[in-house]
Design an enzyme around this catalytic site. Structure first.
Site, PDB file in Angstrom:
ATOM      1  N   MET A  45      92.821  59.339   6.274  1.00 60.64           N
ATOM      2  CA  MET A  45      92.021  59.761   5.114  1.00 60.64           C
ATOM      3  C   MET A  45      92.845  59.587   3.836  1.00 60.64           C
ATOM      4  O   MET A  45      92.496  60.127   2.786  1.00 60.64           O
ATOM      5  CB  MET A  45      91.565  61.214   5.269  1.00 60.64           C
ATOM      6  N   GLY A  46      93.947  58.843   3.927  1.00 56.55           N
ATOM      7  CA  GLY A  46      94.728  58.507   2.739  1.00 56.55           C
ATOM      8  C   GLY A  46      95.610  59.642   2.257  1.00 56.55           C
ATOM      9  O   GLY A  46      95.866  60.609   2.967  1.00 56.55           O
ATOM     10  N   HIS A  52     101.893  59.764   7.899  1.00 52.57           N
ATOM     11  CA  HIS A  52     101.075  58.545   7.923  1.00 52.57           C
ATOM     12  C   HIS A  52     101.969  57.297   8.039  1.00 52.57           C
ATOM     13  O   HIS A  52     101.689  56.375   8.801  1.00 52.57           O
ATOM     14  CB  HIS A  52     100.264  58.407   6.626  1.00 52.57           C
ATOM     15  N   GLN A  76      83.178  64.889   8.766  1.00 53.70           N
ATOM     16  CA  GLN A  76      84.042  65.850   9.473  1.00 53.70           C
ATOM     17  C   GLN A  76      84.344  67.092   8.652  1.00 53.70           C
ATOM     18  O   GLN A  76      85.098  67.952   9.090  1.00 53.70           O
ATOM     19  CB  GLN A  76      85.320  65.176   9.967  1.00 53.70           C
ATOM     20  N   GLY A 166      98.149  60.795  15.325  1.00 52.56           N
ATOM     21  CA  GLY A 166      99.285  61.711  15.268  1.00 52.56           C
ATOM     22  C   GLY A 166      99.058  62.971  16.088  1.00 52.56           C
ATOM     23  O   GLY A 166      97.956  63.531  16.098  1.00 52.56           O
ATOM     24  N   GLN A 167     100.130  63.433  16.730  1.00 49.77           N
ATOM     25  CA  GLN A 167     100.061  64.672  17.513  1.00 49.77           C
ATOM     26  C   GLN A 167      99.847  65.884  16.610  1.00 49.77           C
ATOM     27  O   GLN A 167      99.432  66.944  17.073  1.00 49.77           O
ATOM     28  CB  GLN A 167     101.339  64.821  18.347  1.00 49.77           C
ATOM     29  N   LYS A 168     100.115  65.733  15.314  1.00 51.75           N
ATOM     30  CA  LYS A 168      99.866  66.819  14.351  1.00 51.75           C
ATOM     31  C   LYS A 168      98.474  67.429  14.576  1.00 51.75           C
ATOM     32  O   LYS A 168      98.283  68.627  14.490  1.00 51.75           O
ATOM     33  CB  LYS A 168      99.994  66.257  12.935  1.00 51.75           C
ATOM     34  N   GLN A 172      92.484  66.907  18.104  1.00 53.77           N
ATOM     35  CA  GLN A 172      91.823  65.638  17.755  1.00 53.77           C
ATOM     36  C   GLN A 172      92.265  64.547  18.732  1.00 53.77           C
ATOM     37  O   GLN A 172      91.448  63.725  19.178  1.00 53.77           O
ATOM     38  CB  GLN A 172      92.173  65.255  16.317  1.00 53.77           C
ATOM     39  N   LEU A 203     104.006  67.838   7.987  1.00 49.18           N
ATOM     40  CA  LEU A 203     103.487  67.169   6.798  1.00 49.18           C
ATOM     41  C   LEU A 203     101.970  67.092   6.893  1.00 49.18           C
ATOM     42  O   LEU A 203     101.424  66.813   7.956  1.00 49.18           O
ATOM     43  CB  LEU A 203     104.079  65.765   6.687  1.00 49.18           C
TER      44      LEU A 203
HETATM   45  P1  AMP Z   1      94.650  62.195   8.126  1.00 54.53           P
HETATM   46  O1  AMP Z   1      94.798  61.285   6.951  1.00 54.53           O
HETATM   47  O2  AMP Z   1      95.089  63.580   7.844  1.00 54.53           O
HETATM   48  O3  AMP Z   1      93.309  62.079   8.790  1.00 54.53           O
HETATM   49  O4  AMP Z   1      95.694  61.659   9.213  1.00 54.53           O
HETATM   50  C1  AMP Z   1      95.682  60.334   9.660  1.00 54.53           C
HETATM   51  C2  AMP Z   1      96.509  60.236  10.905  1.00 54.53           C
HETATM   52  O5  AMP Z   1      97.844  60.663  10.618  1.00 54.53           O
HETATM   53  C3  AMP Z   1      96.001  61.155  12.028  1.00 54.53           C
HETATM   54  O6  AMP Z   1      96.124  60.486  13.269  1.00 54.53           O
HETATM   55  C4  AMP Z   1      96.928  62.328  11.946  1.00 54.53           C
HETATM   56  O7  AMP Z   1      97.086  63.020  13.166  1.00 54.53           O
HETATM   57  C5  AMP Z   1      98.232  61.652  11.538  1.00 54.53           C
HETATM   58  N1  AMP Z   1      99.122  62.620  10.899  1.00 54.53           N
HETATM   59  C6  AMP Z   1      98.839  63.480   9.892  1.00 54.53           C
HETATM   60  N2  AMP Z   1      99.901  64.256   9.608  1.00 54.53           N
HETATM   61  C7  AMP Z   1     100.881  63.882  10.468  1.00 54.53           C
HETATM   62  C8  AMP Z   1     102.227  64.309  10.698  1.00 54.53           C
HETATM   63  N3  AMP Z   1     102.784  65.289   9.982  1.00 54.53           N
HETATM   64  N4  AMP Z   1     102.944  63.702  11.672  1.00 54.53           N
HETATM   65  C9  AMP Z   1     102.389  62.718  12.422  1.00 54.53           C
HETATM   66  N5  AMP Z   1     101.133  62.257  12.249  1.00 54.53           N
HETATM   67  C10 AMP Z   1     100.387  62.830  11.294  1.00 54.53           C
END
Ligand code: AMP
Length: 328
Positions: A45-46, A52, A76, A166-168, A172, A203
């Site tokens: 989502m940028g 990322h 979402q 990401g496992q964050k 999901q 992060l």
């Molecule tokens: P988002 O832009 O938040 O939708 O995240 C995009 C991708 O980055 C998703 O697969 C997230 O799980 C991953 N992501 C977000 N934050 C982290 C992080 N701190 N460490 C690893 N992956 C991340």
């Protein structure tokens, strides 16, 4: 692509990246890549941070071509959530992609993804609200449908060999894994570990909403998870114990914040917005892949192996933060 060959696009950072905005453009890019080359997809989502970038770097390293999508997916978010204020910095993100050697970006607008009559959603059983009330699905009932729908569409258009998540966002990952096993069995899922700040804070684009003081205190989430994780490492298999230990750290911090606010009120000092209010939404120990909350009589999978997810969701001054650790 002009006179450049497809091989040129990997990792050169020389500006040969394709910027696509429409479904057709991305699909045509994919057609040009053809068969026989590995394509990594990194959906985002940028508003990039190191988390990322870690996903993107890994894809660029492991695949012949990398496609990064940047789309703040309205499906979402529920009505009362932060869709309109969610941080957006597309041009900066696109530059980062270029520097990291990405082959193509896909940055559609909302109409491109969802026309006025859009009327289809993808529901993955593990993400349903009734699966686990102590989960993102339980707290945000339409969230995972939105995620599964957009990911289905992105996988269909970009036809990657590998998709990176990401496992964050641990729950999901569980939803996407099931979705891919069920509908995209030929695409491989690769999961990247959570990238953290030095105080353990994961992060997240939403960290930008935190005041300085709230950010200073946000490390409590990781400390709480770590306590639960250590119990597990020392052999604890009573999930309730692990939940209690984790909750205990959060509760102690919440009470400390409350006391600080009370003291400020009593002394009549204006805290200038510096106080912290914390609410705990859930502490969950669930099976990593079925997302069922672990009960006393669970003994792991067929060979007795345990793979759990310890998940926490809290709000700090209204900003919702989630994090998790894998227990295995
Ligand atoms: P988002 O832009 O938040 O939708 O995240 C995009 C991708 O980055 C998703 O697969 C997230 O799980 C991953 N992501 C977000 N934050 C982290 C992080 N701190 N460490 C690893 N992956 C991340």
């Amino acid at each position: 692509m002009g006179a450049r060959t497809m091989n040129d696009t990997k990792g050169t950072g020389t500006g040969g990246m394709e910027r696509t905005r429409t479904v057709r453009e991305l699909s045509e890019f994919r057609d040009k890549v053809g068969h026989g080359r590995t394509v990594g997809l990194v959906p985002t989502m940028g508003s990039f941070h190191e988390g990322h970038k870690k996903l993107i770097r890994r894809s660029v390293k492991e695949c012949d071509m990398t496609i990064v999508t940047i789309f703040v997916n309205p499906l979402q978010f529920s009505k009362n959530e932060d869709l309109s204020k969610y941080p957006r910095q597309n041009e900066d993100d696109i530059k980062v992609c270029e520097e990291l050697g990405v082959s193509a970006t896909f940055v559609p607008n909302e109409e491109e993804m969802y026309d006025a009559g859009f009327d289809t959603t993808v529901t993955v059983g593990v993400g349903k609200a009734e699966r686990n009330e102590r989960s993102e699905g339980g707290r945000r009932p339409t969230h995972f449908e939105g995620v599964a729908t957009v990911v289905t569409k992105l996988l269909t258009i970009s036809r990657p060999t590998v998709a990176y998540f990401g496992q964050k966002d641990g729950q999901q990952v569980c939803v996407i894994r099931r979705l891919m096993k069920d509908l995209f069995p030929l695409i491989e899922l690769r999961i990247c570990e959570t990238e953290r700040e030095s105080d353990g804070v994961a992060l997240s684009s939403r960290n930008a909403y935190l005041s300085r003081r709230a950010r200073m205190e946000a490390g409590v989430i990781y400390r709480a998870l770590k306590q639960g994780w250590e119990r597990f490492e020392r052999g604890e298999r009573d999930a309730n114990e692990i939940r209690q230990v984790t909750l205990g750290v959060l509760t102690e911090a919440r009470e400390r914040f409350q006391k600080e606010r009370d003291d400020v009120d009593e002394s009549g000092r204006d805290d200038g917005g510096g106080g912290v209010r914390m609410d705990v939404e859930y502490v969950s120990v669930c099976d990593r892949w079925s997302m069922r909350e672990v009960e006393d009589d669970d003994v792991g999978n067929a060979d007795g192996k345990v793979e759990w997810l310890l998940c926490v969701a809290i709000t700090l001054n209204g900003t919702r933060l989630i994090d998790n650790l894998v227990l295995q």
